[in-house]
Design a protein around this motif. Structure first.
Motif, PDB file in Angstrom:
ATOM      1  N   GLN A   1       2.094   6.282   2.896  1.00  0.00           N
ATOM      2  CA  GLN A   1       1.074   7.330   3.027  1.00  0.00           C
ATOM      3  C   GLN A   1      -0.328   6.753   3.001  1.00  0.00           C
ATOM      4  O   GLN A   1      -1.199   7.176   3.732  1.00  0.00           O
ATOM      5  CB  GLN A   1       1.226   8.354   1.907  1.00  0.00           C
ATOM      6  N   GLN A   2      -0.538   5.792   2.123  1.00  0.00           N
ATOM      7  CA  GLN A   2      -1.879   5.239   2.025  1.00  0.00           C
ATOM      8  C   GLN A   2      -2.210   4.387   3.244  1.00  0.00           C
ATOM      9  O   GLN A   2      -3.318   4.420   3.752  1.00  0.00           O
ATOM     10  CB  GLN A   2      -1.998   4.410   0.753  1.00  0.00           C
TER      11      GLN A   2
ATOM     12  N   LEU B   1       0.806  -1.220   0.000  1.00  0.00           N
ATOM     13  CA  LEU B   1       0.000   0.000   0.000  1.00  0.00           C
ATOM     14  C   LEU B   1       0.841   1.273   0.000  1.00  0.00           C
ATOM     15  O   LEU B   1       0.356   2.337  -0.372  1.00  0.00           O
ATOM     16  CB  LEU B   1      -0.917   0.016   1.221  1.00  0.00           C
ATOM     17  N   GLY B   2       2.055   1.196   0.434  1.00  0.00           N
ATOM     18  CA  GLY B   2       2.859   2.414   0.565  1.00  0.00           C
ATOM     19  C   GLY B   2       2.523   3.115   1.865  1.00  0.00           C
ATOM     20  O   GLY B   2       1.408   3.025   2.371  1.00  0.00           O
TER      21      GLY B   2
ATOM     22  N   ASN C   1      -3.590   6.253   5.947  1.00  0.00           N
ATOM     23  CA  ASN C   1      -4.902   6.826   5.737  1.00  0.00           C
ATOM     24  C   ASN C   1      -6.038   5.827   5.935  1.00  0.00           C
ATOM     25  O   ASN C   1      -7.181   6.211   6.102  1.00  0.00           O
ATOM     26  CB  ASN C   1      -4.967   7.395   4.317  1.00  0.00           C
TER      27      ASN C   1
ATOM     28  N   HIS D   1      -2.172   9.777  -2.679  1.00  0.00           N
ATOM     29  CA  HIS D   1      -1.969   9.945  -1.241  1.00  0.00           C
ATOM     30  C   HIS D   1      -0.590  10.507  -0.948  1.00  0.00           C
ATOM     31  O   HIS D   1      -0.386  11.185   0.039  1.00  0.00           O
ATOM     32  CB  HIS D   1      -2.125   8.613  -0.521  1.00  0.00           C
ATOM     33  N   ARG D   2       0.367  10.188  -1.816  1.00  0.00           N
ATOM     34  CA  ARG D   2       1.714  10.662  -1.557  1.00  0.00           C
ATOM     35  C   ARG D   2       1.799  12.171  -1.675  1.00  0.00           C
ATOM     36  O   ARG D   2       1.932  12.878  -0.704  1.00  0.00           O
ATOM     37  CB  ARG D   2       2.686   9.999  -2.535  1.00  0.00           C
ATOM     38  N   TRP D   3       1.745  12.649  -2.924  1.00  0.00           N
ATOM     39  CA  TRP D   3       1.907  14.088  -3.068  1.00  0.00           C
ATOM     40  C   TRP D   3       0.870  14.717  -3.981  1.00  0.00           C
ATOM     41  O   TRP D   3       1.062  15.771  -4.535  1.00  0.00           O
ATOM     42  CB  TRP D   3       3.333  14.395  -3.542  1.00  0.00           C
TER      43      TRP D   3
ATOM     44  N   GLN E   1      -2.685   5.369  -4.286  1.00  0.00           N
ATOM     45  CA  GLN E   1      -1.393   5.375  -3.599  1.00  0.00           C
ATOM     46  C   GLN E   1      -0.566   6.584  -4.029  1.00  0.00           C
ATOM     47  O   GLN E   1      -0.004   7.301  -3.200  1.00  0.00           O
ATOM     48  CB  GLN E   1      -0.667   4.078  -3.936  1.00  0.00           C
TER      49      GLN E   1
END
Lengths: 368, 529, 410
Positions: free
Chosen positions: A244-245, A241-242, A248, C218-220, C215
């Protein structure tokens, strides 16, 4: 040899119970919480938390080992005198009932979100408590067998699912490492310790272990296995998912499996299936807590039959589980309640027992 | 064990007849016996005199149970004819006539003496014949059993492709012989019991002395002795009386028609209970795993046997959950199945007026009716009706728009899968459980199915069979990992060097100390060269 | 014991009979296979399109369904912000009982949820998103950062909408794309899903998987999303939309998209055609390429940020010229072809990078991603101003190609 008497569990069974108690509600939120606490260095926090957990569980094991065959309340009375024992036991009961209520509430909530959006959550709570009651009435021995039957198929299924999810993983998502200041990692360790909550059931079930001499092994082995599981879980979620995600999503673990796509398979959306597997793990978290509470209540009341005492905590659990209105409240109120009481049960009480045991032993040595 | 008393303790009304000792007068004795056998016209009384001018004597037997040829040639002829021809004459041995008759005249294989008349009567009813001699208060019982019985035939419920074809019959003695033929070991023990106030059914307990688990044996003896019932017709009744948990759906005692299965069980330290008049032998203790095994697994190649066993476990899962999954997925979580399938299902189910659960119930009940009916139908048309009924009804139901086509497939697969379970009594339990799962799936979808599975698991975990947990060895696989060799997998016989869970720990090694040499097959070959 | 059994039976029966709150038969659901989202626009006067409800009522009735038959001109009310297009496959068509493969519904609404709710007043089925395959977003919505973010959140928050759905942006109206009935498979949703899934597809459009797009966003807040263009009787998914700060800023052509995909390392195998010039002749040489790897390197010595991007590909010559003179087994010729491929790829990439740096000033190449992972120290310094720094960094491209196979002829 199979012909165990009633109410005895073997050491491996105890390990399995501990593992299943630890893995439950927390796994769904774990990757997010770790990210919040320490960014992509969450794995470091986990390992440190696991190590602390192992140290704490060693004292639990030591206590059980020093009083073979004795129940928790008997140990308390022997070490801390009877009036204090009563207070501590009631405190512990409150903790176990609170934990059960918390688990049940979150369980109902997530079931509602993913499986049964219209079914009244009270019904989910009642039905799962009924099944839990059934197992609690059968007693510790059946719980031990249940844990041992379940653990292998569960591991195989979960591992298989993770391996499939690695198809979408991007390993570089785990980077960067060692970026979080050390102080913050240390600060996050108590949280990581809480994600291992559940190993304290050894204190209550220790009296039923057939070889109490080996009970020091239980905690470390169980925590080590759970630590491995958590590390795999955390890495897989982060990689698919990475960061940042993951941060969230409320339940990032489910999101991880949502990315699984294997054409030709009979199951299209895996997350429903995941919930099915997850029901079993949560159930196995709930039952030991429920049983531990029941056992303590029974002992305080001087009863012998599980049948009726297992019913006693039910109204409290139900009440607790329908107390809060929204999911945000649940994580806020019940979550912090169980976190704070956990300090007492997991660390303070065993420490008290430990110190008093050591002191008594010193006295004895001096007298001799 | 408290509930035995609760169940049977109250009706202790049958007053036991007092023991009547035989008198010296043959007429008196005959009179008593005839009084017992009033209106029993299949009892034969043969009165005669022994030898030349000898005393009165009588032989009593049950017609049809005793062997007439044996009676004629080896009892009546020596006593009546030969006694006249040869020395010593009657007068010389008048005083110890009985002893002389027993030792020198009767040429049958087995004789004994009955202490009381009641005893003699029971013996007569079991097919022996009683010899009464005037002037003696002893009743000689001669083994003359020889009734018509079914020959040994292939067991129908447990047919195998490869393996011995003999099955048990209704006569217990033949059955014990069949087992004994496979175990030429003096440590194979056999103990008799008689169960049933009226039926006096012979029950034999067989075990191998040094490898049997003594706790189980003790428990078996205790439970057999505690039985208080008027009659036992089949081992099925006995099974229910001695099993641990009669409320459970799951069978906790294994039954078999195959002597090789019994012998193998005995070699692994289990206890066999043979009941007269039935070809079904009970084996205890029984675990779930044993009910999933077939005798053939051990005779076929190990790798194939392993795959077949995995298939069987898969089948039991299908047999329990398939209709419930159909209901749960179609009406609760259609996102689980591929889109194309979901759309196809929606298209084919379009006209069906019932919810999926009713649809499933209709088909399940139909198939259960078919199954039950085909047992009653004569063998030749039974299978035809089964196939035709299944096909025709399924096809017609789909065309009539009562059920969807996938439902028919699901029900058919479920039915076939339940036949893949080797043990019939487990298969019928599974049939019933299926309906429970169906209902809970109809109420809560997948969540309901998981809860129901948990309930079943808890129940299975709580069961015990004669002290052995029902789910062993899965519940202690960490300590007893060697027991896993004969569960879902079957490892090669060479690797199965341990007896299974039933045997006491110290008796686990099968080949004891010389196993090392036996294992190196290659070395042996080399030496021969 | 008996009491217990009776209790259990009663409990089971009552639950089984009453408890089916969530049970909806499979044929009672309307499977939304694709969803189109457009910005609501007031139709020009005189054109009869949709109906709008004037008086305000409570609850779900607030939003009004658009019934095509009713001839009323909707007002520009604040509630009518989006126009949703639901494509539901017609199951009757599957069994050959109907001519129409799709049932297309248009609804005007304030948000996705209430529009879907309002749809149930016009549909005898339960709207079900569990099998949704494609989300097409109209250009106008994508250009409005606020609306775009609303839609993204609604999609991500819904437990039934999978993260594996494909997402595309339509230049113009999403509705026009979804209303096409492609000849090959008239069920639009299915067709588009297959289109996205096509493994052999040329890398001329991005992956377009919702999870990946989310994804990235959500990052930038930057991402590329494939472009879906409606044709007469087919739909084309090619090219891509560049999203910057949750807002569509421009389009990349097909070739640029391919270059971008190669840079991002997500390109699927595809072809490239080069022109080989020898002394006397020119030959068109298509080469089938497998894009093996793409790596960024930060030049640590330089004062400014210098990124060196390295790519390697693997290829097969698909066509040369029918002439026995030529010998493709000659290493020299192969080297020449390789050089041509490299040159062409490098040129395409540089153009694309140029466009992104200068025209859109948005980093969708993944350099931010690379820096944050491998050079967290540097990233911490530049993160805040990356938007400004990115257009000025130096990017070098280095492609190495190996042609390994030439087919069956020399």
């Amino acid at each position: 040899m199979m012909y165990s008497n009633n109410d005895k569990i073997s050491i491996p069974q105890m390990v399995n119970i501990s593992i299943l108690t630890m893995i439950g509600i927390g796994v769904l939120t774990l990757p997010r919480r770790l990210l919040e606490e320490a960014g992509t260095d969450g794995w470091l926090v986990l390992i440190l938390g696991g190590l602390v957990g192992i140290v704490v569980s060693l004292t639990h094991g030591y206590i059980v080992k020093s009083f073979p065959g004795k129940s928790f309340f008997q140990i308390l009375s022997l070490t801390l005198t009877r009036p204090i024992a009563y207070i501590v036991a009631i405190y512990t009961i409150v903790y176990f009932i609170g934990m059960t209520g918390y688990v049940v509430r979150l369980f109902a909530m997530i079931i509602r979100e993913f499986l049964l959006p219209r079914t009244p959550p009270q019904l989910v709570i009642f039905s799962v408590l009924f099944v839990s009651l059934y197992l609690v009435r059968e007693g510790i021995e059946v719980l031990g067998r249940m844990a041992e039957v379940i653990i292998v198929p569960l591991t195989v299924v979960i591992l298989a699912l993770f391996i499939i999810s690695w198809g979408n993983a991007e390993v570089s998502n785990l980077l960067p490492v060692f970026q979080t200041p050390f102080v913050e990692i240390i600060k996050a360790v108590p949280f990581a310790l809480f994600s291992f909550l559940g190993f304290e059931v050894l204190l209550i079930f220790g009296g039923f272990v057939d070889e109490p001499v080996k009970s020091m092994k239980v905690g470390p082995i169980a925590i080590f296995i759970v630590l491995l599981a958590y590390l795999i879980l955390n890495a897989s979620t982060l990689a698919t998912l990475g960061a940042q995600q993951t941060e969230n999503l409320i339940w990032p673990l489910v999101g991880t499996f949502d990315t699984i796509d294997f054409p030709g398979a009979f199951i299209e959306n895996v997350e429903v299936f995941i919930m099915g597997v997850w029901i079993i793990t949560v159930f196995m978290t709930m039952v030991p807590l429920h049983l531990a509470g029941t056992m303590l209540i029974m002992e305080l009341a001087g009863g012998k039959e599980y049948n009726y005492y297992a019913l006693l905590p039910l109204p409290f659990i139900t009440l607790l589980s329908i107390w809060d209105d929204s999911i945000a409240d649940v994580y806020e109120n019940l979550g912090s309640f169980s976190d704070y009481t956990a300090y007492g049960v997991v660390i303070l009480i065993p420490l008290g027992i430990f110190i008093s045991t050591v002191m008594k032993r010193r006295k004895k040595d001096k007298a001799a | 064990m408290g509930f035995w008393q609760k169940l049977f303790g109250k009706k202790k009304k049958i007053t036991k007849q007092e023991d009547i000792p035989p008198t010296k007068s043959i007429d008196k004795n005959l009179e008593i016996i005839k009084e017992f056998f009033k209106d029993c016209e299949d009892i034969v009384y043969r009165e005669f005199t022994i030898g030349e001018g000898g005393c009165k004597a009588a032989v009593i037997w049950t017609d049809g149970l005793a062997d007439r040829d044996l009676l004629n040639e080896f009892i009546l002829e020596p006593l009546m004819m030969d006694a006249r021809k040869v020395q010593p004459g009657y007068k010389e041995i008048k005083n110890n006539l009985v002893k002389f008759v027993e030792e020198k005249t009767l040429v049958t294989a087995d004789i004994g003496e009955a202490e009381t008349i009641n005893d003699a009567i029971t013996q007569i009813l079991s097919g022996e014949s009683a010899l009464l001699i005037d002037g003696s208060d002893k009743i000689i019982v001669i083994d003359s059993r020889g009734w018509q019985s079914r020959g040994i035939s292939e067991p129908e419920t447990e047919a195998v492709v490869r393996g011995p074809r003999d099955g048990f019959t209704e006569t217990m003695r033949f059955n014990t012989a069949q087992v004994r033929r496979r175990i030429r070991d003096p440590r194979l023990k056999l103990k008799h019991h008689q169960v049933g106030e009226r039926s006096k059914t012979d029950v034999a307990v067989m075990y191998v002395d040094d490898i049997v688990n003594k706790n189980v044996l003790k428990e078996v003896e205790e439970r057999l002795n505690k039985i208080d019932i008027d009659m036992i017709i089949d081992s099925g009744q006995l099974e229910e009386l001695i099993e641990d948990e009669w409320q459970s759906l799951f069978p906790q005692v294994q039954n078999t028609e195959r002597p090789d299965t019994v012998a193998s069980a005995l070699y692994h330290g289990r206890v066999a209970i043979l009941v007269d008049n039935t070809p079904f032998v009970l084996i205890v203790p029984t675990t779930f795993n044993m009910l999933m095994q077939s005798a053939e697994d051990y005779y076929e190649r190990w790798d194939i046997a392993t795959i077949i066993r995995i298939l069987r476990y898969f089948c039991i899962v299908i047999a329990i959950t398939a209709p419930a999954l159909y209901v749960g997925i179609t009406s609760f979580h259609p996102q689980m199945i591929p889109t194309d399938l979901a759309l196809a299902l929606a298209a084919t189910r379009r006209g069906v007026p019932f919810p999926a659960v009713v649809e499933a119930l209709i088909m399940e009940v139909t198939i259960e009716i078919l199954r039950e009916a085909s047992i009653r139908l004569p063998g030749s048309i039974g299978s035809t009706i089964g196939i035709v009924g299944g096909l025709v009804i399924g096809q017609a139901a789909v065309e009539a728009g009562i059920v969807g086509p996938l439902m028919v497939i699901v029900v058919a697969i479920t039915a076939i899968a339940s036949f893949a379970i080797p043990s019939y009594n487990l298969a019928i339990a599974v049939r019933l459980i299926r309906f429970g799962l169906l209902f809970s799936a109809a109420a809560f979808g997948l969540y309901g199915i998981m809860l129901a599975i948990l309930v079943i698991l808890i129940h299975l975990c709580s069961l015990k069979s004669f002290g052995m947990p029902y789910l062993s060895p899965f519940i202690t696989f960490v300590q007893d990992s060697s027991d896993l060799k004969d569960t879902v997998v079957r490892v090669p016989h060479l690797a199965m060097n341990k007896r299974d869970i039933n045997a006491p720990k110290k008796e686990k090694g099968r080949l004891d100390d010389h196993q090392e040499e036996d294992f190196d097959i290659e070395d042996n070959i080399d030496e021969k060269k | 014991m008996r009491k217990q059994i009776i209790l259990w039976i009663i409990l089971t029966i009552t639950i089984a009979l009453t408890g089916c709150w969530d049970s909806i038969e499979i044929d009672q659901r309307g499977y939304v296979m694709s969803l189109g989202i457009d910005k609501y626009e007031i139709p020009p006067p005189g054109e009869v399109v949709e109906e709008e409800d004037g008086p305000e009522e409570d609850g779900d009735m607030e939003e009004e369904a658009a019934v095509p038959t009713a001839a009323r001109i909707p007002e520009d009310s604040p509630r009518n912000r989006f126009s949703f297009t639901y494509v539901i496959p017609n199951v009757e068509f599957l069994v050959g009982e109907s001519e129409n493969p799709n049932i297309v519904y248009n609804t005007v609404g304030q948000n996705l949820y209430s529009a879907s709710r309002i749809l149930t007043t016009r549909l005898n089925k339960q709207v079900f998103f569990g099998h949704m395959k494609v989300l097409v977003i109209g250009e106008d919505v994508a250009r409005d950062a606020h609306m775009f973010r609303e839609i993204l959140d609604a999609i991500e928050r819904d437990a039934f909408i999978s993260r594996r759905i494909s997402v595309a942006i339509a230049p113009g109206l999403a509705r026009e794309v979804l209303e096409v009935e492609p000849l090959v498979n008239p069920m639009t949703g299915q067709f588009m899903a297959d289109l996205f899934r096509n493994k052999d597809r040329s890398p001329r459009s991005g992956g377009g998987i919702m999870g990946d797009v989310l994804q990235d966003l959500h990052r930038w807040g930057n991402a590329v999303i494939p472009r879906a263009i409606a044709g007469e009787e087919d739909i084309k998914v090619a090219g891509s939309a560049v999203i910057k700060d949750y807002r569509l800023v421009g389009w990349l052509g097909e070739v640029e998209t391919r270059a971008l995909e190669i840079i991002r390392g997500t390109a699927r195998p595809g072809g490239l055609t080069v022109i080989h010039e020898s002394q006397d002749d020119e030959h068109i040489v298509p080469v089938d390429l497998v894009y093996l790897s793409s790596k960024f390197h930060l030049d640590e010595d330089s004062d400014t940020i210098r990124i060196k991007a390295e790519f390697s590909t693997d290829g097969q010559v698909e066509q040369f010229f029918f002439d026995p003179q030529h010998n493709l087994l000659e290493p020299q010729l192969i080297r020449e072809l390789e050089a041509l491929v490299c040159k062409k790829l490098e040129k395409e990439m540089l153009t694309t990078i140029q466009k992104l740096q200068k025209e859109f000033q948005v980093d969708v190449l993944g350099i931010d991603h690379y820096l944050s992972k491998y050079h967290p120290g540097l990233w911490a310094e530049v993160e805040e101003d990356w938007q400004e720094i990115f257009p000025n960094i130096e990017i070098e491209v280095d492609v190495s190609t190996r042609i390994r196979r030439v087919g069956l002829t020399k």
